[in-house]
Design an enzyme around this catalytic site. Structure first.
Site, PDB file in Angstrom:
ATOM      1  CB  CYS A 100      -1.850   4.539   4.120  1.00 51.82           C
ATOM      2  SG  CYS A 100      -2.163   4.491   5.889  1.00 51.82           S
ATOM      3  CB  SER A 101      -0.883   0.858   6.694  1.00 49.97           C
ATOM      4  OG  SER A 101      -2.019   1.555   7.172  1.00 49.97           O
ATOM      5  CB  CYS A 102      -4.832  -0.505   2.351  1.00 50.16           C
ATOM      6  SG  CYS A 102      -5.617   1.100   2.626  1.00 50.16           S
ATOM      7  CB  CYS A 152      -0.907   0.016   1.229  1.00 50.31           C
ATOM      8  SG  CYS A 152      -1.923   1.501   1.330  1.00 50.31           S
TER       9      CYS A 152
END
Lengths: 111, 222
Positions: B127-129, B124
């Protein structure tokens, strides 16, 4: 212009594959965010957007769950769910309580 | 664990606002950051105002703690052993994982399959999906700028940092996740696993193989 989150294609050096066990504090922020999200108060997209708008300095200075915490504060104030004054007052109260019980590392992290 | 496990602070702990606060931090967890205090302050206020309840927060925390990559391993092992399931998985991954009681109502899940010719890896960049319902919370490196920035333009070099060397003729596909779309890599079933049970196969499938930064090793290599 790139926002601070928009790093695809840049080069931030070698990946450190070390495992980092989340602290209870981090898990708790994650849990609050999950409940706030499940109630439809702040969606994942809104959270992402709040974090992306923090600006380079804040984004790069705070770690992951610190960014989430800063975002939650912004969202709660913007939505009128919490007032900045009462947050500030409670922060002072919690800080005092933690100092009294020895849980506060006094030489670090003041703001 | 819950925040009720703190037993060594038995001194008087009343506060002027009349709530009985459990200690918010782990026993060995000193507070270092203003944001830790801010988080605790907001949690207290949100609970006092009834925006969230302590039980809801605790339940969410316990639920997260309960989700491990074993969820994803079940899906992979089933896909390896049941051709009809494999077909359902690539057609509608949300429905296929729901067969294991894994519900992902707000995100579209896509399963991508590693083959002799194609290797998939997930990131991602923004971000951090991450497929949290299948793999738990993402590891720190997945959220790092180093991984997010580089895996999209030099995936082979990044994979080598994880000890994964791919032959030059294998195509590498990098999938960039979003808030609405998450990916699960179905790694290649290694040689020498013929005749192993689904349960034995599950044990071979690690988190990193389902992100795509490593490959599943045959049992003899372990």
């Amino acid at each position: 212009m790139r926002g601070p989150h928009d790093v695809g294609g840049l080069d931030f050096g070698p990946v450190d594959p070390a495992e980092h066990e989340l602290t209870f504090w981090e898990k708790q922020i994650d849990a609050i965010r999950a409940v706030i999200g499940a109630k439809g108060l702040v969606t994942t997209h809104e959270n992402r957007r709040t974090i992306e708008q923090m600006g380079n300095d804040i984004y790069d200075t705070l770690n992951y769950y610190e960014r989430w915490t800063a975002a939650l504060q912004r969202q709660m104030v913007d939505k009128g769910i919490l007032a900045q004054d009462e947050i500030d007052a409670r922060v002072a109260q919690v800080r005092k309580r933690l100092a009294d019980t020895g849980e506060l590392e006094l030489n670090a992290g003041s703001n | 664990m819950s925040d009720h496990d703190h037993h060594h602070h038995d001194h008087d702990h009343d506060h002027d606002h009349g709530h009985d606060h459990a200690h918010p931090f782990q026993d060995d967890d000193k507070v270092h950051s203003y944001y830790q205090i801010l988080g605790q302050a907001m949690k207290e206020l949100l609970i006092e105002k009834g925006v969230v309840t302590a039980d809801e927060v605790r339940a969410a925390l316990e639920r997260r703690d309960g989700i491990t990559p074993a969820n994803g391993s079940k899906v992979v092992a089933r896909a390896w052993t049941d051709p009809a399931y494999r077909e359902r998985l690539f057609k509608d991954a949300n429905a296929a994982v729901a067969e294991f009681g894994i519900d992902m109502p707000t995100t579209h899940l896509v399963a991508v399959e590693n083959t002799e010719d194609v290797h998939n890896v997930v990131v991602c960049t923004l971000c951090s999906c991450y497929p949290r319902d299948l793999l738990g919370l993402p590891p720190a490196w997945y959220k790092s700028k180093a991984y997010r920035s580089r895996v999209v333009h030099e995936p082979r070099a990044v994979l080598e940092e994880f000890g994964t060397a791919l032959p030059d003729d294998v195509e590498v596909r990098v999938h960039d996740s979003t808030a609405d779309m998450r990916y699960l890599v179905i790694p290649r079933r290694p040689a020498g696993t013929h005749g192993m049970s689904e349960e034995q196969l599950r044990a071979l499938v690690s988190r990193d193989t389902m992100i795509g930064v490593t490959t599943v090793q045959p049992p003899s290599a372990k």
